[in-house]
Design a protein around this motif. Structure first.
Motif, mmCIF file in Angstrom:
data_model
loop_
_atom_site.group_PDB
_atom_site.id
_atom_site.type_symbol
_atom_site.label_atom_id
_atom_site.label_comp_id
_atom_site.label_asym_id
_atom_site.label_seq_id
_atom_site.Cartn_x
_atom_site.Cartn_y
_atom_site.Cartn_z
ATOM 1 N N GLN A 25 0.846 -1.183 0.000
ATOM 2 C CA GLN A 25 0.000 0.000 0.000
ATOM 3 C C GLN A 25 0.885 1.238 0.000
ATOM 4 N N VAL A 26 0.681 2.106 -1.000
ATOM 5 C CA VAL A 26 1.477 3.323 -1.140
ATOM 6 C C VAL A 26 0.538 4.519 -1.109
ATOM 7 N N ILE A 27 0.690 5.367 -0.098
ATOM 8 C CA ILE A 27 -0.164 6.544 0.055
ATOM 9 C C ILE A 27 0.727 7.779 0.167
ATOM 10 N N GLY A 28 0.583 8.683 -0.782
ATOM 11 C CA GLY A 28 1.312 9.945 -0.739
ATOM 12 C C GLY A 28 2.812 9.772 -0.684
ATOM 13 N N GLN B 38 9.988 3.085 -6.006
ATOM 14 C CA GLN B 38 10.457 2.365 -7.188
ATOM 15 C C GLN B 38 10.482 0.874 -6.839
ATOM 16 N N ILE B 39 9.796 0.077 -7.650
ATOM 17 C CA ILE B 39 9.700 -1.361 -7.412
ATOM 18 C C ILE B 39 10.422 -2.063 -8.548
ATOM 19 N N SER C 205 -1.991 5.455 -4.273
ATOM 20 C CA SER C 205 -2.981 6.505 -4.060
ATOM 21 C C SER C 205 -2.660 7.749 -4.876
ATOM 22 N N THR C 206 -3.548 8.726 -4.810
ATOM 23 C CA THR C 206 -3.259 10.029 -5.378
ATOM 24 C C THR C 206 -2.062 10.642 -4.645
ATOM 25 N N SER C 207 -1.418 11.599 -5.293
ATOM 26 C CA SER C 207 -0.254 12.312 -4.727
ATOM 27 C C SER C 207 0.930 11.378 -4.489
ATOM 28 N N SER C 208 0.971 10.266 -5.209
ATOM 29 C CA SER C 208 2.103 9.350 -5.122
ATOM 30 C C SER C 208 2.854 9.336 -6.452
ATOM 31 N N LYS C 209 4.117 8.926 -6.393
ATOM 32 C CA LYS C 209 4.916 8.715 -7.598
ATOM 33 C C LYS C 209 5.427 7.280 -7.562
ATOM 34 N N PHE C 210 5.451 6.623 -8.729
ATOM 35 C CA PHE C 210 5.878 5.235 -8.710
ATOM 36 C C PHE C 210 6.490 4.833 -10.038
ATOM 37 N N SER C 211 7.314 3.795 -9.978
ATOM 38 C CA SER C 211 7.772 3.086 -11.166
ATOM 39 C C SER C 211 7.890 1.614 -10.812
ATOM 40 N N VAL C 212 7.532 0.765 -11.776
ATOM 41 C CA VAL C 212 7.636 -0.680 -11.627
ATOM 42 C C VAL C 212 8.463 -1.190 -12.795
ATOM 43 N N GLU C 213 9.473 -2.004 -12.495
ATOM 44 C CA GLU C 213 10.343 -2.487 -13.559
ATOM 45 C C GLU C 213 10.781 -3.921 -13.281
ATOM 46 N N SER D 216 -4.022 5.467 -8.747
ATOM 47 C CA SER D 216 -4.686 6.770 -8.764
ATOM 48 C C SER D 216 -3.676 7.877 -9.028
ATOM 49 N N SER D 217 -2.479 7.503 -9.473
ATOM 50 C CA SER D 217 -1.429 8.451 -9.828
ATOM 51 C C SER D 217 -0.722 7.938 -11.074
ATOM 52 N N ALA D 218 -0.124 8.862 -11.824
ATOM 53 C CA ALA D 218 0.614 8.481 -13.021
ATOM 54 C C ALA D 218 1.998 7.968 -12.652
ATOM 55 N N GLY D 219 2.477 6.988 -13.420
ATOM 56 C CA GLY D 219 3.809 6.440 -13.194
ATOM 57 C C GLY D 219 4.207 5.604 -14.393
ATOM 58 N N THR D 220 5.223 4.775 -14.229
ATOM 59 C CA THR D 220 5.698 3.938 -15.332
ATOM 60 C C THR D 220 5.765 2.477 -14.902
#
Length: 208
Positions: free
Chosen positions: A127-130, A134-135, A155-163, A182-186
């Motif tokens: 669970q990632v909130i705010g 990087q995974i 969640s919203t207001s989060s940043k992420f990348s999965v690789e 609920s947030s943009a990422g890659t």
């Protein structure tokens, strides 16, 4: 610290505010014995690296997450009953800086509705909130959420990348069996297999 005096508890290592990188040896690590609210809480900007041998004094060149799997599991209490598993295996809530999860297997989370706290029903595996995460090189499997994101909830207001990661056999009673966003990422070079959702997005659901 060194391997000779390494922590015997991942929780203790994560609680060390001076530890910006945590190297984890092969093994199975439980969130707790019976407490469903237990989780591996990731602090600000922490890098967690799995895949080290659990004998000797291994160096970085010996790191191999496939040969030396590090399994973080929420399968607590009755090991044959998933309904009493931990709500979230890993949790990042309003952390500062970018955290890195690399070479870990995250499994057996079971997010459920908690009275007065609907946020607990999403993200059985992670669970990632705010937060910024990087995974990499991870396996997220056999997690469940009564809300969204059986494997991973962003969640919203989060940043992420999965690789280079695998999401398999995760389920959600709402949306996003593998991942709910609920947030943009890659997401790059990753595999989704056997994930299910009762509503929409068996593999992935994005509300962004």
């Amino acid at each position: 610290t060194s391997w000779s005096n390494a922590y015997t508890s991942l929780h203790m290592a994560l609680a060390n505010t001076c530890a910006d990188t945590i190297k984890v040896a092969k093994g199975v690590y439980y969130t707790a014995a019976t407490n469903v609210d237990s989780s591996f809480f990731v602090r600000n900007g922490t890098t967690i690296l799995g895949g080290y041998p659990n004998t000797g004094n291994p160096v970085d060149s010996q790191r191999d997450p496939v040969q030396n799997p590090v399994v973080l599991t929420g399968n607590i209490g009755n090991l044959s009953d998933s309904s009493d598993n931990a709500n979230h295996v890993m949790t990042l809530v309003y952390t500062d800086g970018s955290s890195i999860l690399d070479g870990l297997t995250i499994q057996d989370g079971f997010s459920r509705v908690q009275p007065g706290d609907v946020s607990r029903q999403s993200g059985g595996g992670i669970q990632v909130i705010g937060s910024d995460v990087q995974i990499r090189n991870c396996v997220v499997r056999k997690n469940f959420a009564t809300g969204g994101g059986g494997g991973l909830f962003i969640s919203t207001s989060s940043k992420f990348s999965v690789e280079k990661s695998v999401f398999e056999n995760n389920k959600a009673a709402s949306s996003g069996g593998g991942i709910s966003l609920s947030s943009a990422g890659t997401i790059l070079n990753s595999v989704f297999s056997g994930n299910q959702a009762s509503n929409t997005g068996g593999s992935m659901y994005s509300a962004d």
